[in-house]
Design a protein around this motif. Sequence first.
Motif, PDB file in Angstrom:
ATOM      1  N   UNK A 131     -10.887  25.507 -26.751  1.00 47.02           N
ATOM      2  CA  UNK A 131     -11.102  26.741 -27.496  1.00 47.02           C
ATOM      3  C   UNK A 131     -12.321  27.517 -27.014  1.00 47.02           C
ATOM      4  N   UNK A 132     -13.091  26.946 -26.096  1.00 46.25           N
ATOM      5  CA  UNK A 132     -14.353  27.567 -25.680  1.00 46.25           C
ATOM      6  C   UNK A 132     -14.185  29.003 -25.175  1.00 46.25           C
ATOM      7  N   UNK A 133     -13.137  29.322 -24.389  1.00 38.68           N
ATOM      8  CA  UNK A 133     -13.014  30.715 -23.920  1.00 38.68           C
ATOM      9  C   UNK A 133     -12.868  31.739 -25.039  1.00 38.68           C
ATOM     10  N   UNK A 134     -12.287  31.327 -26.162  1.00 36.68           N
ATOM     11  CA  UNK A 134     -12.109  32.255 -27.274  1.00 36.68           C
ATOM     12  C   UNK A 134     -13.466  32.685 -27.833  1.00 36.68           C
ATOM     13  N   UNK A 135     -14.344  31.713 -28.042  1.00 41.39           N
ATOM     14  CA  UNK A 135     -15.653  32.036 -28.602  1.00 41.39           C
ATOM     15  C   UNK A 135     -16.548  32.728 -27.574  1.00 41.39           C
ATOM     16  N   UNK A 136     -16.363  32.392 -26.301  1.00 38.56           N
ATOM     17  CA  UNK A 136     -17.092  33.108 -25.258  1.00 38.56           C
ATOM     18  C   UNK A 136     -16.681  34.580 -25.230  1.00 38.56           C
ATOM     19  N   UNK A 137     -15.378  34.845 -25.415  1.00 38.23           N
ATOM     20  CA  UNK A 137     -14.907  36.228 -25.436  1.00 38.23           C
ATOM     21  C   UNK A 137     -15.460  36.980 -26.643  1.00 38.23           C
ATOM     22  N   UNK A 138     -15.473  36.326 -27.819  1.00 35.27           N
ATOM     23  CA  UNK A 138     -16.033  36.973 -29.003  1.00 35.27           C
ATOM     24  C   UNK A 138     -17.505  37.287 -28.802  1.00 35.27           C
ATOM     25  N   UNK A 155      -3.569  29.233 -27.641  1.00 33.70           N
ATOM     26  CA  UNK A 155      -3.397  29.897 -26.352  1.00 33.70           C
ATOM     27  C   UNK A 155      -4.660  30.702 -26.057  1.00 33.70           C
ATOM     28  N   UNK A 156      -5.685  30.052 -25.477  1.00 35.90           N
ATOM     29  CA  UNK A 156      -6.953  30.757 -25.243  1.00 35.90           C
ATOM     30  C   UNK A 156      -6.816  32.011 -24.388  1.00 35.90           C
ATOM     31  N   UNK A 157      -5.926  31.977 -23.405  1.00 30.87           N
ATOM     32  CA  UNK A 157      -5.773  33.154 -22.551  1.00 30.87           C
ATOM     33  C   UNK A 157      -5.252  34.345 -23.346  1.00 30.87           C
ATOM     34  N   UNK A 158      -4.227  34.095 -24.174  1.00 31.30           N
ATOM     35  CA  UNK A 158      -3.701  35.169 -25.010  1.00 31.30           C
ATOM     36  C   UNK A 158      -4.732  35.619 -26.039  1.00 31.30           C
ATOM     37  N   UNK A 159      -5.499  34.670 -26.569  1.00 36.99           N
ATOM     38  CA  UNK A 159      -6.507  35.011 -27.572  1.00 36.99           C
ATOM     39  C   UNK A 159      -7.607  35.883 -26.985  1.00 36.99           C
ATOM     40  N   UNK A 160      -8.059  35.554 -25.787  1.00 38.92           N
ATOM     41  CA  UNK A 160      -9.118  36.369 -25.183  1.00 38.92           C
ATOM     42  C   UNK A 160      -8.613  37.774 -24.874  1.00 38.92           C
ATOM     43  N   UNK A 161      -7.346  37.886 -24.461  1.00 36.81           N
ATOM     44  CA  UNK A 161      -6.777  39.210 -24.237  1.00 36.81           C
ATOM     45  C   UNK A 161      -6.677  39.993 -25.541  1.00 36.81           C
ATOM     46  N   UNK A 162      -6.309  39.315 -26.621  1.00 41.26           N
ATOM     47  CA  UNK A 162      -6.211  39.981 -27.917  1.00 41.26           C
ATOM     48  C   UNK A 162      -7.578  40.404 -28.428  1.00 41.26           C
ATOM     49  N   UNK A 163      -8.584  39.595 -28.175  1.00 38.93           N
ATOM     50  CA  UNK A 163      -9.938  39.977 -28.571  1.00 38.93           C
ATOM     51  C   UNK A 163     -10.357  41.265 -27.862  1.00 38.93           C
ATOM     52  N   UNK A 164     -10.088  41.335 -26.564  1.00 40.71           N
ATOM     53  CA  UNK A 164     -10.445  42.543 -25.815  1.00 40.71           C
ATOM     54  C   UNK A 164      -9.677  43.756 -26.339  1.00 40.71           C
ATOM     55  N   UNK A 165      -8.380  43.567 -26.610  1.00 35.84           N
ATOM     56  CA  UNK A 165      -7.575  44.678 -27.101  1.00 35.84           C
ATOM     57  C   UNK A 165      -8.055  45.147 -28.463  1.00 35.84           C
ATOM     58  N   UNK A 166      -8.322  44.189 -29.345  1.00 39.39           N
ATOM     59  CA  UNK A 166      -8.743  44.541 -30.701  1.00 39.39           C
ATOM     60  C   UNK A 166     -10.133  45.153 -30.717  1.00 39.39           C
TER      61      UNK A 166
END
Length: 338
Positions: free
Chosen positions: A171-178, A136-147
């Motif tokens: 999965x690209x949005x997850x690594x972009x968020x990191x 779930x890339x959307x949830x993952x990017x939100x969790x990255x921001x929160x963490x």
Amino acid sequence: MPVPVTDVCALWYDRDCWRFFLHRLARVAPAYFERFGALLAGGFGADAAEYRRVLRERGPDPAIEVLVRFHPADGDPDGHLASLDAQGVVTEVVHGMPGRLPGGETVNERLAALVGRLGPAGAGRVRPWAGITLLDPEAATAEIARCAAAGFTGINVAPFYEGVAPGDPRAAPVFAAAAGHRLPVWVHCGNNFRTDQPMDLCTWRDLDRIAGRHPELVLVAGHAGWPWMLETVAVAQRQPGVYIDLSTHRPRRMSRPGSGFAPLLAYGGTTVRRKVLFGTGGPWVHPVGVPELAAEVRALDLPQGAAEDWLHGNAARLLGEPAAGAAAAAPQTPPHSG
């Protein structure tokens, strides 16, 4: 006085989180509980014979209760700090997980609270890296921001749990968020025992692609990317942000013919000398402690000072800490295979 050690792949949980971790693993790869049963029982201080009997007769879920029932319910923060002191670990990266505990709290939230209970003595010494799902890339990017806002200093992903290759465009949005939050990413890479997914679900190819898309991102090849060592070393040579983590592997076995680690030993003192990181990996290496593992690294046929780079200096630079001793004086090496 020995050069200090930094562990970039540690698992430290309270009882609820360990139970969650083990049940999550049992759902996708129950083979771990048979193959590593003796290590698991020893790591948790459980009776090995009872564990084997319950596993054989009733399966992984009841056997997990045998493992965790005597583990400290609160994770024993004071005891954990004392253990780090006794083993010479100056900095520890502890890995979180995606998912919620039965009470609704996420594992990452519980880990943050656990680290917080270490108090000033543990501030900056025990560093939580949040566990993220690629499903779930959307949830993952939100969790990255929160963490990131909560003080986490990195993230980790284990693609074999979810069957999503990290190089997949989904999965690209997850690594972009990191990358946007400047958080390094530890990636479970290479071999695993989930047999309904291909072993090459995550390899050096994924790290190379992600690093090419995000040259500012730090990526750590978890568990060294074995058995694709030559290729993983080559990616670390050519991609400035790619590192190699030794966790779950016994250093003393790396020099054995056929171990697959010859490329790492060949280039670990030259072109990837500053790219190798020490990690333990949790109960999979019990009963071997950090001092013995560190001694095995120092016994490898490496140039002077390279072992100290692997054990501490490289991680200190990655984490923004001062290096110590020989590690601080290690020469720069060019990113090529010469």
